[in-house]
Design an enzyme around this catalytic site. Structure first.
Site, mmCIF file in Angstrom:
data_model
loop_
_atom_site.group_PDB
_atom_site.id
_atom_site.type_symbol
_atom_site.label_atom_id
_atom_site.label_comp_id
_atom_site.label_asym_id
_atom_site.label_seq_id
_atom_site.Cartn_x
_atom_site.Cartn_y
_atom_site.Cartn_z
ATOM 1 N N GLU A 166 -2.526 47.148 27.883
ATOM 2 C CA GLU A 166 -1.143 47.044 27.986
ATOM 3 C C GLU A 166 -0.844 45.862 29.007
ATOM 4 O OE1 GLU A 166 0.536 50.704 28.317
ATOM 5 O OE2 GLU A 166 0.160 51.706 26.544
ATOM 6 N N GLU A 364 -4.781 54.236 21.884
ATOM 7 C CA GLU A 364 -4.049 55.155 22.486
ATOM 8 C C GLU A 364 -2.868 55.775 21.682
ATOM 9 O OE1 GLU A 364 -2.388 54.661 26.521
ATOM 10 O OE2 GLU A 364 -4.188 53.507 26.945
HETATM 11 C C1 BG6 Z 1 -0.235 54.318 28.588
HETATM 12 C C2 BG6 Z 1 -1.019 53.725 29.438
HETATM 13 O O1 BG6 Z 1 0.793 53.311 28.226
HETATM 14 O O2 BG6 Z 1 0.565 55.715 28.844
HETATM 15 C C3 BG6 Z 1 -1.824 54.976 30.504
HETATM 16 O O3 BG6 Z 1 -2.129 53.050 29.209
HETATM 17 C C4 BG6 Z 1 -0.939 56.087 30.754
HETATM 18 O O4 BG6 Z 1 -2.366 54.362 31.587
HETATM 19 C C5 BG6 Z 1 -0.187 56.694 29.500
HETATM 20 O O5 BG6 Z 1 -1.559 57.009 31.509
HETATM 21 C C6 BG6 Z 1 0.814 57.744 29.609
HETATM 22 O O6 BG6 Z 1 1.706 57.279 30.778
HETATM 23 P P1 BG6 Z 1 2.921 58.337 31.193
HETATM 24 O O7 BG6 Z 1 3.740 57.462 32.016
HETATM 25 O O8 BG6 Z 1 3.555 59.049 30.287
HETATM 26 O O9 BG6 Z 1 2.251 59.241 32.250
#
Ligand code: BG6
Length: 462
Positions: A166, A364
């Site tokens: 990202e 993801e």
């Molecule tokens: C993703 C990232 O965008 O979101 C991760 O690659 C991150 O590193 C994940 O932990 C969840 O993010 P958040 O802000 O909901 O804790």
């Protein structure tokens, strides 16, 4: 109805070094911007928890990899911490780190879990940030050398490499919206960092190809489809500009090896172009990836701006649009993100139709929930909402496959509940619950469900 997935589909999850390792200030690791920022502004982090309190993967990796195996992972992504491997960003390599990452990779392979390795997950070494981070072209070379060091050390065993996770997020967080260090708000500097990140990416890809290793190199992008409120030309224009700024600014150079002319014209028109030097375009063209990781959490809904821009306020992407809250949208209230499962299909179709159907995988997708303890029944978190979330996304992914998408797998964010930047442990995402005090891991209902999906290479629903 049966949803069967192709042979050798990747089933697994993703995490990152800073978010899981712990040992942030020991074992020879140098400081990253996160360690530094926490020391100075601990209040920026949910409940004042730093990455030092990440889930101890540094010492528990063997047991954790066994847990991956237990829930049917055939692949797992993590990252190599630049500041752990090369504490000053450039110069000598930390031998303890060399060994640690080597052991992790070997252990994954021993357990039949392909290591997918990312080289930068928001974690700029402090020494590199002190000389300007990705605003400084010297840092691009330092990054490419770090990448080459990793290829030389582990390229015999790692077959799936990713230059960045990202890459737009440090740009948004660090240079526009104040949720990452160095907390700058400046569009032109943001554009420069974004552009330089893609140059750094291309330099790493070039290094990888020169080594002629047997493997693939890619990048992981959070592709957030932009949906207009309506088909009114002003709304569709707003959505098109969002797509250019937030998706195509990385997707086009990564897959096509060039920037969209429309984006260049837009930046020129608003005097926001970064400095382009001789040789840059040729370099960007060399950065075309073999494999694209797609992170998908939520859509972006927009409409034409309704109020005039304050001429004294800093120039921002929102100059071009307003956010739109669609009535009746399905929400994950914990994270404040809309859940729109079809988005995954729309992304895959866009890649098929406009990006040569590049091989990709969902790197993801996931659902962060606060206070999961309330779903504990007989010692296990009954996260049926997460099962439903994954299943509904997988149905759309499957439809994409039926229509010819080149999607090769699905990784959930994340494996064990992990520390998540400023949100720390607020929202839990894992297949395994983490007890922060004891560090004990317990499988959630979704972990057991996923093990079955992986085993059957699909699932059946009525
Ligand atoms: C993703 C990232 O965008 O979101 C991760 O690659 C991150 O590193 C994940 O932990 C969840 O993010 P958040 O802000 O909901 O804790």
């Amino acid at each position: 109805m049966k949803y069967q997935f192709p042979k050798n589909f990747y089933w697994g999850s993703a995490a990152s070094s800073t978010q899981t390792e712990g040992a942030a200030f020991s074992s020879g690791k140098g400081e990253s911007i996160w360690d530094h920022w926490f020391k100075h502004e601990p209040n920026r982090f949910h409940n004042g928890i730093s990455s030092t309190e990440a889930s101890t993967f540094y010492c528990n990796y063997q047991a954790d990899i066994q847990l991956m195996k237990d829930i049917g992972h055939n692949s797992f992504r993590t990252s190599i911490s630049w500041s752990r491997l090369i504490p000053n960003g450039v110069g000598s390599v930390n031998q303890e780190a060399v060994e640690f990452y080597s052991n992790v990779i070997d252990e994954q392979i021993k357990q039949g879990i392909q290591p997918f390795i990312c080289l930068f997950h928001f974690d700029m070494p402090l020494s590199m940030q002190q000389i300007g981070g990705f605003e400084n072209r010297e840092v691009l070379d330092a990054y490419a050398n770090f990448a080459e060091t990793c290829f030389l050390l582990y390229g015999d065993r790692v077959k799936h490499w990713f230059t960045f996770n990202e890459p737009i997020v440090p740009v948004e967080g660090g240079y526009l919206y104040d949720f990452h260090y160095p907390n700058v708000v400046d569009f032109k500097r943001a554009v420069t960092v974004a552009y330089h990140t893609m140059l750094a990416h291309a330099k790493a890809v070039e290094k990888y190809r020169l080594l002629e290793l047997k493997g693939q190199i890619g990048i992981i992008l959070n592709l957030t489809p932009s949906y207009p409120r309506s088909q009114h030309p002003a709304d569709t224009k707003a959505a098109r500009i969002c797509d250019l700024l937030f998706n195509r600014s990385f997707l086009d150079p990564a897959v096509k090896g060039e920037y969209p002319q429309e984006l260049v014209s837009l930046l020129q028109e608003h005097q926001q172009m970064p400095e382009v030097r001789e040789g840059d375009c040729e370099l960007i063209a060399k950065g075309k990836v073999d494999l694209l990781g797609v992170n998908y959490y939520q859509p972006r809904r927009v409409k034409a701006r309704e109020n005039a821009v304050n001429p004294d306020a800093p120039f921002m992407p929102e100059h071009f649009f307003d956010y739109y809250e669609m009535p009746g949208r399905k929400m994950n209230p914990h994270r404040g993100w809309e859940i729109f499962e079809k988005g995954i299909y729309d992304i895959l179709m866009n890649l098929k139709e406009n990006y040569g159907n590049i091989p990709c995988y969902i790197s993801e997708n996931g659902m962060g929930v606060e206070g999961e303890q309330k779903f504990l029944v007989d010692g296990q978190i009954q996260d049926d909402y997460r099962i439903e979330f994954i299943q509904e996304h997988l149905k759309w992914l499957h439809k994409g496959l039926e229509e010819g998408s080149n999607c090769l797998g699905y990784h959930l964010w994340t494996f064990i509940d992990n520390w998540s930047w400023c949100n720390a442990y607020k929202n839990r995402y894992g297949f395994y619950q983490l007890d922060l005090k004891t560090q004990q891991r317990s499988v959630k209902k979704s972990g057991e469900w996923f093990a079955q999906v992986s085993k059957d290479n699909g699932f059946e629903v009525e």
